[in-house]
Write a protein that holds these residues in place. Structure first.
Motif, mmCIF file in Angstrom:
data_model
loop_
_atom_site.group_PDB
_atom_site.id
_atom_site.type_symbol
_atom_site.label_atom_id
_atom_site.label_comp_id
_atom_site.label_asym_id
_atom_site.label_seq_id
_atom_site.Cartn_x
_atom_site.Cartn_y
_atom_site.Cartn_z
ATOM 1 N N THR A 164 40.078 39.220 -5.175
ATOM 2 C CA THR A 164 39.556 38.686 -3.921
ATOM 3 C C THR A 164 38.113 39.071 -3.683
ATOM 4 O O THR A 164 37.299 38.247 -3.244
ATOM 5 N N ASN A 165 37.774 40.329 -3.954
ATOM 6 C CA ASN A 165 36.443 40.800 -3.590
ATOM 7 C C ASN A 165 35.453 40.800 -4.745
ATOM 8 O O ASN A 165 34.311 41.217 -4.576
ATOM 9 N N MET A 166 35.875 40.318 -5.945
ATOM 10 C CA MET A 166 34.933 40.318 -7.069
ATOM 11 C C MET A 166 35.045 39.053 -7.926
ATOM 12 O O MET A 166 34.082 38.308 -8.077
ATOM 13 N N LYS A 167 36.225 38.792 -8.471
ATOM 14 C CA LYS A 167 36.358 37.696 -9.443
ATOM 15 C C LYS A 167 36.161 36.333 -8.792
ATOM 16 O O LYS A 167 35.368 35.513 -9.269
ATOM 17 N N TYR A 169 33.218 46.540 6.950
ATOM 18 C CA TYR A 169 33.184 45.104 7.220
ATOM 19 C C TYR A 169 32.966 44.264 5.953
ATOM 20 O O TYR A 169 32.692 43.067 6.061
ATOM 21 N N ILE A 170 33.099 44.888 4.770
ATOM 22 C CA ILE A 170 32.903 44.135 3.531
ATOM 23 C C ILE A 170 33.982 43.071 3.371
ATOM 24 O O ILE A 170 33.695 41.890 3.144
ATOM 25 N N MET A 171 35.249 43.469 3.468
ATOM 26 C CA MET A 171 36.346 42.510 3.280
ATOM 27 C C MET A 171 36.365 41.430 4.371
ATOM 28 O O MET A 171 36.519 40.244 4.047
ATOM 29 N N PRO A 172 36.220 41.769 5.665
ATOM 30 C CA PRO A 172 36.157 40.694 6.666
ATOM 31 C C PRO A 172 35.010 39.719 6.445
ATOM 32 O O PRO A 172 35.099 38.551 6.835
ATOM 33 N N ALA A 173 33.936 40.178 5.821
ATOM 34 C CA ALA A 173 32.810 39.276 5.563
ATOM 35 C C ALA A 173 33.070 38.351 4.383
ATOM 36 O O ALA A 173 32.519 37.243 4.316
ATOM 37 N N LEU A 174 33.934 38.778 3.446
ATOM 38 C CA LEU A 174 34.194 37.960 2.263
ATOM 39 C C LEU A 174 35.158 36.815 2.551
ATOM 40 O O LEU A 174 35.000 35.718 2.016
ATOM 41 N N TYR A 175 36.174 37.047 3.371
ATOM 42 C CA TYR A 175 37.201 36.031 3.592
ATOM 43 C C TYR A 175 36.659 34.735 4.204
ATOM 44 O O TYR A 175 37.039 33.644 3.770
ATOM 45 N N PRO A 176 35.800 34.779 5.216
ATOM 46 C CA PRO A 176 35.273 33.513 5.745
ATOM 47 C C PRO A 176 34.502 32.694 4.713
ATOM 48 O O PRO A 176 34.553 31.455 4.736
ATOM 49 N N VAL A 177 33.799 33.369 3.805
ATOM 50 C CA VAL A 177 33.059 32.640 2.768
ATOM 51 C C VAL A 177 34.011 31.878 1.862
ATOM 52 O O VAL A 177 33.792 30.701 1.530
ATOM 53 N N MET A 178 35.118 32.545 1.446
ATOM 54 C CA MET A 178 36.083 31.875 0.572
ATOM 55 C C MET A 178 36.823 30.770 1.310
ATOM 56 O O MET A 178 37.081 29.696 0.753
ATOM 57 N N LEU A 179 37.149 30.999 2.580
ATOM 58 C CA LEU A 179 37.811 29.957 3.353
ATOM 59 C C LEU A 179 36.901 28.755 3.559
ATOM 60 O O LEU A 179 37.367 27.612 3.559
ATOM 61 N N ALA A 180 35.605 29.005 3.722
ATOM 62 C CA ALA A 180 34.664 27.902 3.909
ATOM 63 C C ALA A 180 34.590 27.029 2.662
ATOM 64 O O ALA A 180 34.529 25.793 2.752
ATOM 65 N N SER A 195 27.874 58.420 5.414
ATOM 66 C CA SER A 195 26.973 58.636 6.542
ATOM 67 C C SER A 195 27.239 57.610 7.642
ATOM 68 O O SER A 195 27.840 56.565 7.422
ATOM 69 N N ASP A 196 26.788 57.917 8.841
ATOM 70 C CA ASP A 196 26.997 57.022 9.989
ATOM 71 C C ASP A 196 26.249 55.706 9.834
ATOM 72 O O ASP A 196 26.614 54.700 10.447
ATOM 73 N N LEU A 197 25.224 55.664 9.002
ATOM 74 C CA LEU A 197 24.434 54.451 8.822
ATOM 75 C C LEU A 197 25.117 53.470 7.863
ATOM 76 O O LEU A 197 25.064 52.254 8.064
ATOM 77 N N ILE A 198 25.793 53.968 6.832
ATOM 78 C CA ILE A 198 26.363 53.119 5.784
ATOM 79 C C ILE A 198 27.835 52.815 6.016
ATOM 80 O O ILE A 198 28.300 51.705 5.732
ATOM 81 N N SER A 199 28.610 53.752 6.518
ATOM 82 C CA SER A 199 30.061 53.576 6.627
ATOM 83 C C SER A 199 30.481 52.361 7.453
ATOM 84 O O SER A 199 31.457 51.676 7.090
#
Length: 233
Positions: A98-101, A167-178, A158-162
């Motif tokens: 889901t998140n790579m291939k 939100y990586i996975m929630p950001a990927l699903y809309p792209v694939m659904l689109a 860190s608080d800046l990156i975590s």
């Protein structure tokens, strides 16, 4: 005997390229499964640990059946048309579908700006190259992470990156659904409607069964419609 004849007939209908893909894929999948099981058996043999296979089977069989019919089967039916047979073998051996291939294959087609049929050898070749490249990239990245884990751990936590990692996975699903919505909006809307209905009536398993059942029925109907149109021409 009749089933064997039907299987031979189906393999004869496929191109030599697809037959070769399935041959290599089956052998590779079998070797991977044997290596997974063999590694555990070798470790148990080395430490002289006896295995109660009956207890192991009784403990894992319900989980296997629940995961297979609830998630794995529906994922396989959903990913196979989008990945192609060769990339499907590679993806299920190496993981990170889901998140790579899948994003790699979709991104490759978009970057090359090619309009290829997903049943064509051209698409299968592109998907195999994309899946192999993504797998090698993951191996390299994992190697870098292992080597520099001491340096990267404070940065990633860190608080800046975590928050970005969460939100990586929630950001990927809309792209694939689109991408799916653009190709076949009716199929996606019908499947989503049955999945939501199943979730409201039964729960998460109702969503899986409803979505999977709707996708299978809709795919069969669309296949029959396209076959009849092709026969009329």
């Amino acid at each position: 005997m009749e089933n064997n004849n039907n299987l031979e007939t189906q393999e004869q209908k496929m191109s030599p390229f697809l037959n070769r893909i399935h041959l290599v894929g089956r052998i590779g999948s079998l070797l991977v499964m044997l290596s997974f099981v063999g590694a555990g058996l070798i470790i148990c043999s080395y430490f002289q640990y006896s295995i109660d296979f009956l207890s192991l089977l009784l403990a894992t069989l319900p989980l296997f059946l629940m995961m297979f019919f609830g998630s794995t089967l529906s994922e396989f039916l959903a990913y196979l048309p989008q990945l192609g047979p060769g990339a499907t073998y590679i993806a299920y051996i190496t993981g990170n579908i889901t998140n790579m291939k899948l994003p790699s294959i979709m991104g490759t087609l978009k970057a090359l700006d090619v309009d290829v049929d997903m049943d064509s050898d051209e698409f299968h070749i592109l998907s195999i190259i994309s899946a192999c490249t993504a797998s090698l990239l993951v191996i390299v990245l994992l190697g870098v992470v292992v080597l520099f884990s001491g340096v990267l751990t404070p940065i990633l936590s860190s608080d800046l990156i975590s928050p970005a990692i969460d939100y990586i996975m929630p950001a990927l699903y809309p792209v694939m659904l689109a991408s799916i919505l653009r190709r076949n909006p009716i199929a996606l809307l019908v499947t989503a409607a049955f999945a939501v209905t199943g979730y409201l009536l039964v729960g998460s398993y109702g969503a899986l069964i409803g979505g999977m059942g709707a996708a299978i029925i809709f795919s069969v109907i669309m296949y029959e419609v396209k076959s009849r149109k092709a026969a009329q021409k």
